[in-house]
Design a protein around this motif. Structure first.
Motif, PDB file in Angstrom:
ATOM      1  N   LEU A 195       0.841  -1.208   0.000  1.00  0.00           N
ATOM      2  CA  LEU A 195       0.000   0.000   0.000  1.00  0.00           C
ATOM      3  C   LEU A 195       0.870   1.250   0.000  1.00  0.00           C
ATOM      4  O   LEU A 195       0.570   2.236  -0.685  1.00  0.00           O
ATOM      5  CB  LEU A 195      -0.928  -0.033   1.220  1.00  0.00           C
ATOM      6  N   GLN A 196       1.981   1.192   0.750  1.00  0.00           N
ATOM      7  CA  GLN A 196       2.918   2.335   0.740  1.00  0.00           C
ATOM      8  C   GLN A 196       3.432   2.583  -0.683  1.00  0.00           C
ATOM      9  O   GLN A 196       3.476   3.714  -1.148  1.00  0.00           O
ATOM     10  CB  GLN A 196       4.117   2.059   1.657  1.00  0.00           C
ATOM     11  N   ALA A 197       3.792   1.490  -1.368  1.00  0.00           N
ATOM     12  CA  ALA A 197       4.321   1.636  -2.729  1.00  0.00           C
ATOM     13  C   ALA A 197       3.271   2.265  -3.634  1.00  0.00           C
ATOM     14  O   ALA A 197       3.558   3.200  -4.392  1.00  0.00           O
ATOM     15  CB  ALA A 197       4.755   0.269  -3.269  1.00  0.00           C
ATOM     16  N   ALA A 198       2.040   1.761  -3.521  1.00  0.00           N
ATOM     17  CA  ALA A 198       0.971   2.293  -4.374  1.00  0.00           C
ATOM     18  C   ALA A 198       0.763   3.780  -4.096  1.00  0.00           C
ATOM     19  O   ALA A 198       0.616   4.590  -5.014  1.00  0.00           O
ATOM     20  CB  ALA A 198      -0.312   1.507  -4.140  1.00  0.00           C
ATOM     21  N   MET A 199       0.775   4.138  -2.813  1.00  0.00           N
ATOM     22  CA  MET A 199       0.495   5.542  -2.466  1.00  0.00           C
ATOM     23  C   MET A 199       1.701   6.442  -2.686  1.00  0.00           C
ATOM     24  O   MET A 199       1.570   7.663  -2.719  1.00  0.00           O
ATOM     25  CB  MET A 199      -0.037   5.622  -1.035  1.00  0.00           C
ATOM     26  N   ASP A 200       2.885   5.831  -2.866  1.00  0.00           N
ATOM     27  CA  ASP A 200       4.046   6.617  -3.301  1.00  0.00           C
ATOM     28  C   ASP A 200       4.035   6.774  -4.824  1.00  0.00           C
ATOM     29  O   ASP A 200       4.947   7.381  -5.404  1.00  0.00           O
ATOM     30  CB  ASP A 200       5.357   5.946  -2.857  1.00  0.00           C
ATOM     31  N   GLY A 201       3.041   6.174  -5.479  1.00  0.00           N
ATOM     32  CA  GLY A 201       2.900   6.371  -6.921  1.00  0.00           C
ATOM     33  C   GLY A 201       3.438   5.247  -7.779  1.00  0.00           C
ATOM     34  O   GLY A 201       3.569   5.397  -8.992  1.00  0.00           O
ATOM     35  N   PHE A 202       3.782   4.100  -7.164  1.00  0.00           N
ATOM     36  CA  PHE A 202       4.316   2.985  -7.950  1.00  0.00           C
ATOM     37  C   PHE A 202       3.236   1.931  -8.165  1.00  0.00           C
ATOM     38  O   PHE A 202       2.497   1.593  -7.225  1.00  0.00           O
ATOM     39  CB  PHE A 202       5.515   2.351  -7.231  1.00  0.00           C
ATOM     40  N   GLU A 203       3.165   1.395  -9.376  1.00  0.00           N
ATOM     41  CA  GLU A 203       2.217   0.321  -9.658  1.00  0.00           C
ATOM     42  C   GLU A 203       2.709  -0.947  -8.949  1.00  0.00           C
ATOM     43  O   GLU A 203       3.886  -1.305  -9.064  1.00  0.00           O
ATOM     44  CB  GLU A 203       2.186   0.096 -11.171  1.00  0.00           C
ATOM     45  N   VAL A 204       1.837  -1.596  -8.216  1.00  0.00           N
ATOM     46  CA  VAL A 204       2.229  -2.816  -7.503  1.00  0.00           C
ATOM     47  C   VAL A 204       1.746  -4.013  -8.312  1.00  0.00           C
ATOM     48  O   VAL A 204       0.552  -4.149  -8.584  1.00  0.00           O
ATOM     49  CB  VAL A 204       1.655  -2.844  -6.072  1.00  0.00           C
ATOM     50  N   VAL A 205       2.689  -4.857  -8.705  1.00  0.00           N
ATOM     51  CA  VAL A 205       2.409  -5.878  -9.720  1.00  0.00           C
ATOM     52  C   VAL A 205       2.932  -7.240  -9.270  1.00  0.00           C
ATOM     53  O   VAL A 205       3.629  -7.350  -8.250  1.00  0.00           O
ATOM     54  CB  VAL A 205       3.114  -5.494 -11.050  1.00  0.00           C
ATOM     55  N   LEU A 206       2.605  -8.253 -10.069  1.00  0.00           N
ATOM     56  CA  LEU A 206       3.234  -9.562  -9.884  1.00  0.00           C
ATOM     57  C   LEU A 206       4.399  -9.650 -10.861  1.00  0.00           C
ATOM     58  O   LEU A 206       4.270  -9.233 -12.022  1.00  0.00           O
ATOM     59  CB  LEU A 206       2.240 -10.687 -10.177  1.00  0.00           C
ATOM     60  N   LEU A 207       5.495 -10.223 -10.407  1.00  0.00           N
ATOM     61  CA  LEU A 207       6.673 -10.291 -11.266  1.00  0.00           C
ATOM     62  C   LEU A 207       6.343 -11.018 -12.578  1.00  0.00           C
ATOM     63  O   LEU A 207       6.747 -10.579 -13.665  1.00  0.00           O
ATOM     64  CB  LEU A 207       7.822 -10.993 -10.508  1.00  0.00           C
ATOM     65  N   GLU A 208       5.577 -12.118 -12.457  1.00  0.00           N
ATOM     66  CA  GLU A 208       5.211 -12.908 -13.644  1.00  0.00           C
ATOM     67  C   GLU A 208       4.540 -12.037 -14.710  1.00  0.00           C
ATOM     68  O   GLU A 208       4.713 -12.243 -15.896  1.00  0.00           O
ATOM     69  CB  GLU A 208       4.210 -14.016 -13.295  1.00  0.00           C
ATOM     70  N   ASP A 209       3.718 -11.093 -14.249  1.00  0.00           N
ATOM     71  CA  ASP A 209       2.914 -10.296 -15.193  1.00  0.00           C
ATOM     72  C   ASP A 209       3.738  -9.260 -15.946  1.00  0.00           C
ATOM     73  O   ASP A 209       3.321  -8.797 -17.009  1.00  0.00           O
ATOM     74  CB  ASP A 209       1.775  -9.574 -14.441  1.00  0.00           C
ATOM     75  N   VAL A 210       4.882  -8.842 -15.372  1.00  0.00           N
ATOM     76  CA  VAL A 210       5.609  -7.727 -15.997  1.00  0.00           C
ATOM     77  C   VAL A 210       6.988  -8.119 -16.525  1.00  0.00           C
ATOM     78  O   VAL A 210       7.603  -7.356 -17.269  1.00  0.00           O
ATOM     79  CB  VAL A 210       5.786  -6.546 -15.007  1.00  0.00           C
ATOM     80  N   ILE A 211       7.445  -9.312 -16.141  1.00  0.00           N
ATOM     81  CA  ILE A 211       8.857  -9.636 -16.372  1.00  0.00           C
ATOM     82  C   ILE A 211       9.266  -9.538 -17.840  1.00  0.00           C
ATOM     83  O   ILE A 211      10.384  -9.137 -18.162  1.00  0.00           O
ATOM     84  CB  ILE A 211       9.210 -11.036 -15.773  1.00  0.00           C
ATOM     85  N   SER A 212       8.343  -9.853 -18.765  1.00  0.00           N
ATOM     86  CA  SER A 212       8.740  -9.848 -20.182  1.00  0.00           C
ATOM     87  C   SER A 212       8.741  -8.445 -20.771  1.00  0.00           C
ATOM     88  O   SER A 212       9.137  -8.265 -21.925  1.00  0.00           O
ATOM     89  CB  SER A 212       7.832 -10.772 -20.987  1.00  0.00           C
ATOM     90  N   ASP A 213       8.319  -7.448 -20.011  1.00  0.00           N
ATOM     91  CA  ASP A 213       8.257  -6.081 -20.561  1.00  0.00           C
ATOM     92  C   ASP A 213       9.242  -5.117 -19.916  1.00  0.00           C
ATOM     93  O   ASP A 213       9.307  -3.957 -20.309  1.00  0.00           O
ATOM     94  CB  ASP A 213       6.842  -5.509 -20.357  1.00  0.00           C
ATOM     95  N   VAL A 214       9.961  -5.563 -18.871  1.00  0.00           N
ATOM     96  CA  VAL A 214      10.779  -4.583 -18.155  1.00  0.00           C
ATOM     97  C   VAL A 214      12.236  -4.603 -18.626  1.00  0.00           C
ATOM     98  O   VAL A 214      12.737  -5.615 -19.107  1.00  0.00           O
ATOM     99  CB  VAL A 214      10.725  -4.796 -16.619  1.00  0.00           C
ATOM    100  N   ASP A 215      12.888  -3.450 -18.467  1.00  0.00           N
ATOM    101  CA  ASP A 215      14.288  -3.308 -18.888  1.00  0.00           C
ATOM    102  C   ASP A 215      15.259  -3.557 -17.739  1.00  0.00           C
ATOM    103  O   ASP A 215      16.416  -3.897 -17.965  1.00  0.00           O
ATOM    104  CB  ASP A 215      14.521  -1.882 -19.415  1.00  0.00           C
TER     105      ASP A 215
END
Ligand code: NAI
Length: 462
Positions: free
Chosen positions: A282-302
Motif C-alpha cells: 500500500l505504501q508503494a501504491a500511495m508513493d505512486g508505484f504500480e504494484v504488480v506480480l513479477l510474472e505479469d511484468v517480467i517480459s516487458d521490463v528493462d
C-alpha cells in the motif's frame, strides 16, 4: 616483522588515504566520537573482529575504533565489495586487513578466519550479515559433534564446511574457545539481524547482540537514502545505460526497496514494485508505484532489481521470460535472491569485472550485475560517506556499550536506546545546515516528553 595483511596492492595506500581524508569531512558522527572518546579510550582492551565491506567509509570506522583504544582485525563481508585502495590505506596504517575486490569464496572464508587471529583471540565481533558470528558458532557446533545449521547457498555451505574442517584440524577446540571469549556482537544489516533473532529463538545465541540495523538512524537512512544514491550509481557504472524512460521493477518495498524505487524514479525510469506485505504494498501504491506480480511484468521490463532479503525472488522461469539485454541485479545482502546457479549451464560472456552477459535458450541476453551479489557495492562503491557515518556512529556506540557494560546484557538481541539514536541524528545536523527547534518546558510537558528528549515514545515508527 611478517606481513599481517592481504590486500590487492599496498601501493594504493596513498590514494586510499587521500579519499579517507575527504570521507572524514563527510562523517561528522564518527569524528565527533573521536573527539568525545579519543582521550578516555573506552574500547581499550577490546579486540574487535570486523566483518564488513572494506570500503573507504569502513576505513573511517576502523580508525575510529582504533582511536577509541581498540585492537582491530578486519575482513570484508562480500567477495566484490572491497575498495582496494581503502584496504591498502588501512593495512599501511598497521591494522591487519584481509580483503581483495574479486576474492574467491574460499578466500572469503579464509580471510574471515585470519581476522580472528589475534595473539590472545578476539573478544568482540562487529558483523555485517552475520558471517563472523556464523563462522564461530558453526565451528563450535562442529566441535561439539553437532550438525551445522543451514547457510545461504549450498555452494557456500561446502566452502564454509571445508574452512571449518581446516581450522579444526590446525587448532582443535579453537572455535569453542573463540565463542566463549566473545563479549558481544554488533550487527549492521537486516539479514544479519534476522539470523541473530533466529539464533536467540533457538536458544543458540551465546553472547549479547546489539541490532544496529534497527536504530532509526541506521535503517531509515542507510537502507533508504543510501540505496537511493547507490543503486543507480551501480547500474550506471556497470552498464552506462540510459535510465530515463526505461521500465524497472523493484522486488520488495521495505527500507532498501523504498530507496531503490526512489533511485530509479529519480533517474527517470518508470518503476513498478512487487511486495508480499500488504502494508508495504500500500505504501508503494500511495508513493505512486504500480504494484504488480513479477510474472505479469517480467517480459516487458528493462531493469529488474531485488531488495527483499528473501530467496528465490527471480527464478529461472522469470529469467527465461526476460527481454533481450534486460539488466538484472540484486541489492539485498545475499546472492540467493536471484537463482544464479540455474544459469550455470548457459553461455556467459564477461563484459568487465562484475558485469556478465548471459545468453538464454531463446537467444535473448541478460546483463547480470555482480553475479547476483549486492550491486551497489559490487559495481559501485556503496553508499556515500555521510549516510554511512550515521550507521557507523551507531556501530561504535554499540561496541562501547557492549564492551563497557556487557555485564548488564543477557544473551539476547537489543537495540540502542532512543536517546543514543537521537544523539546520532543530532551529530549530523550541522553538516546539512539544519537548525533544531528547542521545545519550551511548557511545550515539552504538553506533548509528554523531556525538553532534552527522547522526543518520541518507543512505539513511534518514523
Ligand atoms: P525489509 O524487511 O525492510 O524489506 C524487505 C521487503 O521485502 C519486505 O517489505 C518484505 O515484505 C519484502 N519481500 C519479502 N519477500 C518478498 C517476495 N517474495 N516478493 C516481494 N517482496 C518480498 O528489509 P530491508 O532493510 O529493506 O533490507 C533488504 C535487504 O537489503 C536485506 O538483505 C538487507 O540486509 C540488505 N541491505 C542492503 C544494503 C545495501 O547497501 N546493499 C543496505 C541495507 C540493507
Amino acid at each position: 616483522m611478517t606481513q599481517d595483511y592481504i590486500v590487492k596492492d599496498i601501493s594504493l595506500a596513498d590514494y586510499g588515504r587521500k579519499e579517507l581524508d575527504i570521507a572524514e569531512t563527510e562523517m561528522p558522527g564518527l569524528m565527533a566520537l573521536r573527539a568525545e572518546f579519543g582521550e578516555s579510550k573506552p574500547l581499550k582492551g577490546a579486540r574487535i573482529v570486523g566483518s564488513l565491506h572494506m570500503t573507504i567509509q569502513t576505513a573511517c570506522l576502523i580508525e575510529t575504533l582504533v582511536a577509541l583504544g581498540a585492537d582491530v582485525r578486519w575482513a570484508s563481508c562480500n567477495i566484490f565489495s572491497t575498495q582496494d585502495h581503502a584496504a591498502a590505506a588501512i593495512a599501511a596504517a598497521g591494522v591487519p586487513v584481509f580483503a581483495i575486490k574479486g576474492q574467491s569464496l574460499e578466500e572469503h572464508w579464509d580471510y574471515l578466519d585470519k581476522s580472528f587471529l589475534f595473539d590472545e583471540g578476539p573478544n568482540m565481533i562487529l558483523d555485517d550479515g552475520g558471517d563472523a558470528t556464523l563462522y564461530i558458532l558453526l565451528g563450535a557446533r562442529a566441535e561439539a559433534g553437532e550438525d551445522i545449521i543451514p547457510v545461504p547457498t549450498s555452494e557456500e555451505e561446502a566452502v564454509i564446511k571445508a574452512q571449518i574442517a581446516k581450522r579444526m584440524e590446525a587448532s582443535p577446540g579453537w572455535f569453542t574457545k573463540m565463542r566463549d571469549q566473545i563479549v558481544g556482537v554488533s550487527e549492521e544489516t537486516t539479514t544479519g539481524v534476522h539470523r541473530l533473532y533466529e539464533l536467540h529463538k533457538q536458544g543458540q545465541l551465546p553472547f549479547p547482540a546489539i541490532n544496529v540495523n534497527d536504530s532509526v538512524t541506521k535503517s531509515k537512512f542507510d537502507n533508504k537514502y543510501g540505496c537511493k544514491e547507490s543503486l543507480v550509481d551501480g547500474i550506471r557504472r556497470a552498464t552506462d545505460v540510459m535510465m530515463a524512460g526505461k521500465v524497472a521493477v523493484v522486488c520488495g518495498y521495505g527500507d532498501v526497496g523504498k530507496g531503490s524505487a526512489a533511485s530509479l524514479a529519480g533517474a527517470g525510469a518508470r518503476v513498478k514494485v512487487t511486495e508480499a506485505d500488504p502494508i508495504c504494498a500500500l505504501q508503494a501504491a500511495m508513493d505512486g508505484f504500480e504494484v504488480v506480480l513479477l510474472e505479469d511484468v517480467i517480459s516487458d521490463v528493462d531493469i529488474v532489481i531485488t531488495t527483499t532479503g528473501n530467496k528465490d525472488i527471480v527464478r529461472i522461469e522469470h529469467m527465461r521470460a526476460m527481454k533481450d539485454m534486460a539488466i538484472l541485479g540484486n541489492i539485498g545482502h545475499f546472492d540467493n535472491e536471484i537463482q544464479v546457479a540455474a544459469l550455470k549451464n548457459h553461455k556467459w560472456t564477461n563484459i568487465k569485472d562484475q558485469v556478465d552477459m548471459i545468453e538464454m535458450p531463446s537467444g535473448n541476453r541478460i546483463i547480470l550485475l555482480s553475479e547476483g551479489r549486492l550491486l551497489n557495492l559490487g559495481n559501485a562503491t556503496g553508499h556515500p560517506s555521510f549516510v554511512m557515518s550515521a550507521s557507523f556512529t551507531n556501530q561504535v556506540l554499540a561496541q562501547i556499550e557492549l564492551w563497557t557494560r556487557g555485564d548488564n546484557y543477557e544473551n539476547q538481541v537489543y537495540i540502542l536506546p532512543k536517546h543514543l539514536d537521537e544523539k546520532v541524528a543530532a551529530l549530523h545536523l550541522e553538516k546539512v545546515g539544519a537548525k533544531l527547534t528547542k521545545l519550551t518546558a511548557e511545550q515539552a510537558a504538553y506533548i509528554g516528553v523531556a525538553p532534552e528528549g527522547p522526543y518520541k515514545p518507543e512505539h513511534y515508527r518514523y
